[in-house]
Design a protein around this motif. Structure first.
Motif, PDB file in Angstrom:
ATOM      1  N   LEU A  51      43.688  52.837  40.733  1.00  0.00           N
ATOM      2  CA  LEU A  51      44.038  54.229  41.233  1.00  0.00           C
ATOM      3  C   LEU A  51      44.154  54.513  42.819  1.00  0.00           C
ATOM      4  O   LEU A  51      44.855  54.927  43.219  1.00  0.00           O
ATOM      5  CB  LEU A  51      42.925  55.024  40.745  1.00  0.00           C
ATOM      6  N   GLU A  52      43.355  53.684  43.733  1.00  0.00           N
ATOM      7  CA  GLU A  52      43.267  53.757  45.015  1.00  0.00           C
ATOM      8  C   GLU A  52      44.342  52.782  45.923  1.00  0.00           C
ATOM      9  O   GLU A  52      44.444  53.137  46.990  1.00  0.00           O
ATOM     10  CB  GLU A  52      41.971  53.508  45.575  1.00  0.00           C
ATOM     11  N   GLY A  53      44.621  51.747  44.998  1.00  0.00           N
ATOM     12  CA  GLY A  53      45.523  50.599  45.944  1.00  0.00           C
ATOM     13  C   GLY A  53      44.747  49.442  46.158  1.00  0.00           C
ATOM     14  O   GLY A  53      43.584  49.538  46.183  1.00  0.00           O
ATOM     15  N   TYR A  54      45.335  48.445  46.620  1.00  0.00           N
ATOM     16  CA  TYR A  54      44.729  47.237  47.070  1.00  0.00           C
ATOM     17  C   TYR A  54      44.897  46.793  48.620  1.00  0.00           C
ATOM     18  O   TYR A  54      45.884  47.321  49.002  1.00  0.00           O
ATOM     19  CB  TYR A  54      45.808  46.077  46.201  1.00  0.00           C
ATOM     20  N   GLU A  55      43.799  46.246  48.864  1.00  0.00           N
ATOM     21  CA  GLU A  55      43.918  45.525  50.177  1.00  0.00           C
ATOM     22  C   GLU A  55      43.644  44.279  50.363  1.00  0.00           C
ATOM     23  O   GLU A  55      43.089  43.637  49.734  1.00  0.00           O
ATOM     24  CB  GLU A  55      42.581  45.906  50.963  1.00  0.00           C
ATOM     25  N   ILE A  56      44.895  43.862  50.771  1.00  0.00           N
ATOM     26  CA  ILE A  56      45.440  42.304  50.593  1.00  0.00           C
ATOM     27  C   ILE A  56      45.394  41.522  52.030  1.00  0.00           C
ATOM     28  O   ILE A  56      46.001  42.061  52.926  1.00  0.00           O
ATOM     29  CB  ILE A  56      46.747  41.753  50.046  1.00  0.00           C
ATOM     30  N   LYS A  57      44.282  40.558  52.201  1.00  0.00           N
ATOM     31  CA  LYS A  57      44.145  39.817  53.558  1.00  0.00           C
ATOM     32  C   LYS A  57      45.104  38.635  53.480  1.00  0.00           C
ATOM     33  O   LYS A  57      45.156  37.839  52.724  1.00  0.00           O
ATOM     34  CB  LYS A  57      42.572  39.410  53.600  1.00  0.00           C
ATOM     35  N   VAL A  58      46.012  38.621  54.450  1.00  0.00           N
ATOM     36  CA  VAL A  58      46.866  37.607  54.444  1.00  0.00           C
ATOM     37  C   VAL A  58      46.765  36.686  55.681  1.00  0.00           C
ATOM     38  O   VAL A  58      46.535  37.285  56.878  1.00  0.00           O
ATOM     39  CB  VAL A  58      48.149  37.840  54.299  1.00  0.00           C
ATOM     40  N   GLU A  59      46.592  35.511  55.714  1.00  0.00           N
ATOM     41  CA  GLU A  59      46.680  34.552  56.878  1.00  0.00           C
ATOM     42  C   GLU A  59      47.427  33.171  56.720  1.00  0.00           C
ATOM     43  O   GLU A  59      47.724  32.827  55.831  1.00  0.00           O
ATOM     44  CB  GLU A  59      45.316  34.299  57.284  1.00  0.00           C
TER      45      GLU A  59
END
Length: 309
Positions: free
Chosen positions: A230-238
């Motif tokens: 519903l709120e969306g995703y936080e994706i950490k990329v390195e």
């Protein structure tokens, strides 16, 4: 297939113009620990009191251990243990006499009562003070005595309303251990708590009630996934190398933390596409992870419609 330990169907209860519980449907399985969450005034206590037949709903029905609470309340009470919020002990009675008083409500021989009381006082760490009057106890000791009282009839189902209220860390640890042990013995545990870490740690499944409506139910993982959908995703990329410009129709925002690290906000989980795109550009991916919300994040957003300020 066994009957659920708790079955609530279309439960509704109003107080004047206030609808405390609104067409609530809920099922708690035998042998599970179910955490019931909600802010003050959400309908938790009304739901619990309806389960115990201590208030009569406007409509709907409740079954406990396969029995209709409106038809077989006494049989149900013989098989459950209930700890109300803000319960009190009998201050002029000793710890032993408090438990003996409640044991007399159940069919036990004197030998059974003595063994049960002995075991319970040892279980909650009050054996050494068993002959002291309860009015001399600290708040935490009184809560331990109340928890022992909840187990007096060897219940199949425990209904605990804020069971760690007033307890120090050692007492809270004891209650959590007792909940785990109760489940390992085959009991069902339904408990409410404002301590979200406690609910997340103990519960097989969780329900969140807001203004009388059940807003979410499932495992903590399921509820978090529903929240992210519903709120969306936080994706950490390195990556090993500096990140190039990243574009995708599902991306709503990108925060560059360092030249090779970023947080990508997306409407869906696009890690597979990101991995492929970065690899095609010759980058070495060191990390590509979802930043999972805490139960507190989900609770605050569900209850208040906003993040904690």
């Amino acid at each position: 297939m066994p009957s659920p330990a708790i079955l609530i169907e279309n439960l509704t209860k109003s107080y004047g113009t206030l609808k405390a519980v609104n067409s609530l449907n809920l099922e708690v399985k035998e042998g599970e620990v179910f955490g019931f969450l909600g802010p003050n005034g959400a309908g938790k206590t009304t739901t619990i009191l309806s389960m115990l037949n201590l208030i009569i709903p406007d409509s709907g029905r409740v079954e406990i251990l396969g029995m209709d609470v409106s038809k077989e309340p006494l049989k149900i009470k013989e098989r459950i243990g209930y700890l109300p919020e803000n319960a009190t002990v009998y201050g002029e009675l000793t710890a032993w006499k408090n438990l003996e008083f409640f044991a007399n409500f159940y069919r036990m021989s004197n030998a059974e009562k003595e063994k049960r009381i002995t075991d319970l006082l040892k279980m909650v760490g009050l054996w050494e003070v068993r002959y002291r009057k309860a009015k001399t106890f600290s708040k935490g000791m009184k809560q331990r005595l109340l928890i022992a009282q909840t187990f007096i009839n060897d219940p199949e189902l425990l209904i605990l309303d804020e069971p760690t209220s007033g307890l120090d860390p050692e007492g809270a640890h004891l209650v959590k251990r007792l909940i785990r042990e109760a489940q390992s013995e085959g009991r069902t545990v339904f408990f409410s708590s404002h301590i979200l870490s406690e609910v997340e740690e103990l519960s097989d499944r969780v329900g969140i009630i807001v203004r009388g409506n059940l807003k979410a139910v499932g495992t903590v993982g399921e509820i978090k996934r529903q929240f992210m959908e519903l709120e969306g995703y936080e994706i950490k990329v390195e990556t090993k190398e500096p990140l190039p410009a990243i574009e995708h129709p599902e991306i709503t925002r990108i925060e560059l933390v360092e030249p090779n690290r970023a947080i990508i906000f997306a409407r869906t989980d696009i890690r597979e596409e990101l991995s492929r795109a970065l690899s095609e550009k010759g980058l070495t991916i060191l990390g590509l992870d979802i930043e999972e919300p805490s139960l507190e994040d989900v609770f605050l957003k569900t209850v208040y419609g906003r993040d904690e300020e």
